[in-house]
Motif scaffolding. Structure first.
Motif, short mmCIF file in Angstrom:
data_model
loop_
_atom_site.label_atom_id
_atom_site.label_comp_id
_atom_site.label_asym_id
_atom_site.label_seq_id
_atom_site.Cartn_x
_atom_site.Cartn_y
_atom_site.Cartn_z
N PHE A 122 0.85 -1.18 0.00
CA PHE A 122 0.00 0.00 0.00
C PHE A 122 0.89 1.24 0.00
CE2 PHE A 122 0.94 -0.94 4.41
CZ PHE A 122 1.22 0.30 4.95
N VAL A 123 0.28 2.38 -0.27
CA VAL A 123 1.01 3.64 -0.29
C VAL A 123 0.22 4.66 0.50
CG1 VAL A 123 1.89 5.50 -1.74
CG2 VAL A 123 2.06 3.15 -2.54
N PHE A 124 0.91 5.41 1.33
CA PHE A 124 0.26 6.51 2.03
C PHE A 124 -0.25 7.52 1.02
CE2 PHE A 124 2.35 4.74 5.68
CZ PHE A 124 1.60 5.16 6.76
N GLN A 125 -1.47 7.96 1.20
CA GLN A 125 -2.05 8.94 0.30
C GLN A 125 -1.90 10.36 0.83
OE1 GLN A 125 -5.96 7.84 -1.20
NE2 GLN A 125 -5.50 5.67 -0.94
N VAL A 176 -3.20 14.22 13.77
CA VAL A 176 -2.48 13.12 13.14
C VAL A 176 -3.48 12.35 12.29
CG1 VAL A 176 -1.20 10.98 13.52
CG2 VAL A 176 -0.83 12.95 15.03
N TYR A 177 -3.18 12.20 11.00
CA TYR A 177 -4.09 11.55 10.06
C TYR A 177 -3.67 10.11 9.81
CZ TYR A 177 -5.49 16.36 9.09
OH TYR A 177 -5.94 17.67 9.21
N ALA A 178 -4.64 9.25 9.51
CA ALA A 178 -4.33 7.86 9.18
C ALA A 178 -3.43 7.79 7.94
CB ALA A 178 -5.60 7.05 8.96
N GLY A 179 -3.73 8.60 6.93
CA GLY A 179 -2.91 8.64 5.73
C GLY A 179 -3.17 7.50 4.76
N VAL A 180 -3.93 6.48 5.18
CA VAL A 180 -4.18 5.29 4.36
C VAL A 180 -5.63 4.86 4.50
CG1 VAL A 180 -1.81 4.44 4.58
CG2 VAL A 180 -3.54 3.71 6.23
N ASN A 181 -6.07 4.01 3.61
CA ASN A 181 -7.33 3.30 3.79
C ASN A 181 -7.02 2.00 4.53
OD1 ASN A 181 -9.38 4.90 2.27
ND2 ASN A 181 -7.96 4.52 0.56
N GLY A 182 -7.60 1.85 5.71
CA GLY A 182 -7.31 0.68 6.50
C GLY A 182 -8.44 0.35 7.46
N ILE A 183 -8.15 -0.51 8.41
CA ILE A 183 -9.13 -0.98 9.39
C ILE A 183 -8.64 -0.64 10.80
CG2 ILE A 183 -10.36 -2.98 10.31
CD1 ILE A 183 -11.14 -2.29 7.46
N PHE A 184 -9.47 0.06 11.55
CA PHE A 184 -9.13 0.40 12.93
C PHE A 184 -9.03 -0.88 13.76
CE2 PHE A 184 -10.52 1.14 17.30
CZ PHE A 184 -9.63 2.14 17.70
N ILE A 201 -4.81 -1.53 10.63
CA ILE A 201 -4.37 -2.67 9.84
C ILE A 201 -4.65 -2.44 8.35
CG2 ILE A 201 -4.79 -5.12 9.35
CD1 ILE A 201 -5.34 -5.51 12.32
N VAL A 202 -3.65 -2.72 7.54
CA VAL A 202 -3.80 -2.72 6.08
C VAL A 202 -3.26 -4.04 5.58
CG1 VAL A 202 -3.29 -1.55 3.92
CG2 VAL A 202 -3.48 -0.21 6.02
N GLY A 203 -4.15 -4.94 5.18
CA GLY A 203 -3.71 -6.27 4.75
C GLY A 203 -3.00 -6.98 5.89
N ASN A 204 -1.76 -7.42 5.65
CA ASN A 204 -0.96 -8.09 6.66
C ASN A 204 -0.05 -7.13 7.42
OD1 ASN A 204 -1.85 -10.76 6.22
ND2 ASN A 204 -0.64 -10.84 4.34
N HIS A 205 -0.25 -5.83 7.21
CA HIS A 205 0.59 -4.83 7.84
C HIS A 205 -0.14 -4.16 9.00
CE1 HIS A 205 2.26 -5.29 3.79
NE2 HIS A 205 3.39 -4.87 4.29
N LEU A 206 0.59 -3.89 10.06
CA LEU A 206 0.07 -3.14 11.20
C LEU A 206 0.78 -1.78 11.23
CD1 LEU A 206 -1.46 -2.91 13.94
CD2 LEU A 206 0.59 -3.88 15.00
#
Length: 310
Positions: A122-125, A176-184, A201-206
């Motif tokens: 993923f990439v920070f937006q 402070v922004y999440a910066g990504v699409n993810g799951i709390f 969480i984004v996929g297998n990344h924390l």
């Protein structure tokens, strides 16, 4: 060594390079694309550059410069080829031999992901902290701060003596922004990086947003967007620690967050906050490794110290 950038340009190869090529034994290198019935171990390169060799050796004559592997590449190795030699664990794959890890330092070069591949990178937006509000910035890895103050902050026990994230500095109060699409996944003060931290969480990344004030409170599993405010810079901590972990196959890896940002984000950060002075990468007459933002090792959480304090 097993890692590092080594290459020669067309027309400049010398005796050593031609000797290396002449040493290639076609019977030792599998054809492109392993046969379907071959038992495999799957790895992902987690160092900036990983050498490929004609045999499990660190001798210059075994190097195959044109076959060098880059961070993030997927490697299918022959499951029965594991070899311990000259201080490394080696695996044979379709283009030659590469090292999985350094046995003496514990440094991981390829992560075993045989039990499940990571989600697409993923990439920070957006940056977690707006660039125009930031006052200072600490890089990931082999930093001067880690060398001088790491022991006081348990870096040797937690992040192999290195800085395991990026620090975004501000006096306090900035969002402070999440910066990504993810799951709390979590917010509170029961985990490291107080006074509070938020986990997404984004996929297998924390992704960990550490040292924040007024952390967001959501039901676990709630989606977040790049513009979701996950907390605020704490007036006491005066910075937010951004950490990215990847956990698979009993690995506990801490990754360089800069590799998940766009070139524009990095360039703007690097121009405003160049790694100099107290914010530089550590070097000395005895230490000349990991001196640039992207040339930093993947960290094994709780692993042996691999930095200049080892």
């Amino acid at each position: 060594g097993a890692t590092g950038i080594s290459y020669f340009r067309l027309g400049t190869a010398g005796t050593a390079e031609f000797r290396a090529v002449s040493k290639i034994n076609p019977n030792n290198i599998p054809p492109d694309g392993l046969p379907p019935d071959t038992q495999k171990r799957v790895f992902q390169v987690v160092t900036p550059a990983l050498n490929v060799r004609t045999e499990p050796s660190t001798e210059a004559k075994t190097l195959l410069p044109s076959e060098q592997l880059r961070m993030g590449e997927r490697v299918e190795a022959i499951a029965t080829s594991r070899t311990e030699r000259v201080g490394f664990i080696w695996w044979q794959h379709r283009t030659g031999w590469s090292a999985e890890r350094n046995l003496s330092t514990g440094e991981v070069l390829m992560a075993d992901i045989s039990q499940g591949l990571p989600a697409p990178a993923f990439v920070f937006q957006r940056l977690p902290l707006d660039l125009n509000t930031m006052k200072w910035f600490y890089y990931y890895g082999n930093t001067v701060f880690a060398f001088l103050y790491g022991r006081a902050n348990n870096y040797p026990g937690y992040s192999q003596g290195l800085h395991g994230g990026l620090d975004f500095g501000h006096p306090g109060g900035a969002p402070v922004y999440a910066g990504v699409n993810g799951i709390f996944d979590y917010s509170g003060n029961e985990r490291a990086f107080g006074p509070n931290r938020v986990d997404v969480i984004v996929g297998n990344h924390l992704i960990i947003y550490g040292h924040v004030a007024n952390p967001i409170r959501l039901a676990r599993g709630t989606p977040v967007t790049p513009d979701t405010i996950v907390g605020y810079i704490d007036n006491g901590a005066k910075h937010m620690h951004l950490e990215i972990r990847y956990d698979k196959s009993n690995q506990n890896l801490i990754l360089n967050p800069l590799t998940y940002m766009t070139n524009q984000m990095f360039n703007e950060l690097n121009i405003k906050f160049p790694p100099v002075g107290d914010f530089a990468f550590y070097r000395s007459s005895r230490w000349e490794r990991w001196l640039t933002p992207f040339d930093q090792p993947t960290i094994v959480r709780g692993g042996p110290v691999i930095g200049p304090t080892a």
